[in-house]
Design an enzyme around this catalytic site. Structure first.
Site, PDB file in Angstrom:
ATOM      1  N   HIS A  12      10.480  -5.031  -6.224  1.00 32.42           N
ATOM      2  CA  HIS A  12       8.458  -5.206  -5.660  1.00 32.42           C
ATOM      3  C   HIS A  12       7.543  -5.622  -6.754  1.00 32.42           C
ATOM      4  O   HIS A  12       7.863  -5.608  -7.887  1.00 32.42           O
ATOM      5  CB  HIS A  12       8.770  -3.869  -6.044  1.00 32.42           C
TER       6      HIS A  12
ATOM      7  N   HIS B  51       3.533  -4.961  -7.484  1.00 32.18           N
ATOM      8  CA  HIS B  51       2.251  -3.996  -7.558  1.00 32.18           C
ATOM      9  C   HIS B  51       1.053  -4.842  -6.963  1.00 32.18           C
ATOM     10  O   HIS B  51       0.668  -5.743  -7.880  1.00 32.18           O
ATOM     11  CB  HIS B  51       2.131  -3.505  -9.499  1.00 32.18           C
TER      12      HIS B  51
HETATM   13  P1  5GP Z   1       8.125  -0.886 -12.274  1.00 25.27           P
HETATM   14  O1  5GP Z   1       8.067   0.114 -13.636  1.00 25.27           O
HETATM   15  O2  5GP Z   1       9.669  -0.305 -11.760  1.00 25.27           O
HETATM   16  O3  5GP Z   1       7.663  -2.432 -12.480  1.00 25.27           O
HETATM   17  O4  5GP Z   1       7.391   0.191 -11.288  1.00 25.27           O
HETATM   18  C1  5GP Z   1       7.888   1.181 -10.672  1.00 25.27           C
HETATM   19  C2  5GP Z   1       7.185   1.722 -10.231  1.00 25.27           C
HETATM   20  O5  5GP Z   1       7.297   2.195  -9.310  1.00 25.27           O
HETATM   21  C3  5GP Z   1       6.044   2.716 -10.795  1.00 25.27           C
HETATM   22  O6  5GP Z   1       4.875   2.487 -11.502  1.00 25.27           O
HETATM   23  C4  5GP Z   1       5.948   4.243 -10.482  1.00 25.27           C
HETATM   24  O7  5GP Z   1       4.938   4.767 -10.883  1.00 25.27           O
HETATM   25  C5  5GP Z   1       6.226   3.706  -8.976  1.00 25.27           C
HETATM   26  N1  5GP Z   1       7.856   5.582  -9.201  1.00 25.27           N
HETATM   27  C6  5GP Z   1       8.551   5.734  -9.771  1.00 25.27           C
HETATM   28  N2  5GP Z   1       9.539   6.877  -8.431  1.00 25.27           N
HETATM   29  C7  5GP Z   1       8.983   6.801  -7.097  1.00 25.27           C
HETATM   30  C8  5GP Z   1       8.748   7.368  -6.537  1.00 25.27           C
HETATM   31  O8  5GP Z   1      10.189   8.389  -6.009  1.00 25.27           O
HETATM   32  N3  5GP Z   1       7.868   7.458  -5.281  1.00 25.27           N
HETATM   33  C9  5GP Z   1       6.687   5.957  -5.400  1.00 25.27           C
HETATM   34  N4  5GP Z   1       6.034   5.761  -4.526  1.00 25.27           N
HETATM   35  N5  5GP Z   1       6.954   5.396  -6.122  1.00 25.27           N
HETATM   36  C10 5GP Z   1       7.931   5.585  -7.354  1.00 25.27           C
END
Ligand code: 5GP
Length: 140
Positions: A102, A104
């Site tokens: 994903h 951001h």
């Molecule tokens: P990563 O650290 O993998 O780049 O980002 C994961 C993102 O997913 C984080 O910014 C976190 O806040 C978000 N996140 C974690 N769990 C959930 C969820 O259940 N729903 C949504 N919409 N975002 C989530």
């Protein structure tokens, strides 16, 4: 490292848990981050299963860029942002916490620092309102 089909974004993609969705097409979905680093923080999530940039199909990566651009432009309009920060994390050492690829998209305002990554859960009503704003800007 392999892809875990029970990761939280895979569950969102299968409709097993809810999200504040702002956009969907055949290849990707966009929804609000529940722990936004700034108001309007959205996640662009390809439907194709990959853990992160290392195992993603190059065609998936190529298709993401125009959508990220669309969401970034909409974010500026929706939140009257001065800029947008695009982030993408890979593996725990790279800061990744959810293991489905994903990107951001975070609206930024002058002199307003980013909140911490995976920090504080936002009020669902705020997320819903921001999803509405972003959705309207995408379709404007
Ligand atoms: P990563 O650290 O993998 O780049 O980002 C994961 C993102 O997913 C984080 O910014 C976190 O806040 C978000 N996140 C974690 N769990 C959930 C969820 O259940 N729903 C949504 N919409 N975002 C989530």
């Amino acid at each position: 490292m392999s892809y875990d089909t029970d990761n939280i974004f895979a569950k969102i993609l299968r409709g097993e848990i809810p999200c504040h969705k702002v956009y969907e097409d055949d290849d990707a979905i966009v929804f609000m981050d529940v722990m936004p680093q700034a108001p309007g923080h959205a996640l662009v999530v390809p439907k194709a299963a990959s853990r992160n940039i290392f195992d993603a199909d190059p065609t998936t990566l190529a298709a993401l860029a125009p959508l990220v651009q669309k969401i970034a432009r909409a974010a500026v309009a929706a939140f009257e942002a001065d800029g947008v920060t695009i982030l993408q994390f890979n593996e725990p050492a790279g800061g990744q916490t959810v293991f489905h690829l994903h990107i951001h998209v975070i609206p930024r305002h002058d002199d307003s620092p980013l909140r911490s990554h995976s920090g504080k859960m936002e009020d669902p009503e705020v997320l819903a309102a921001n999803a509405d704003k972003l959705r309207q800007a995408i379709h404007a």
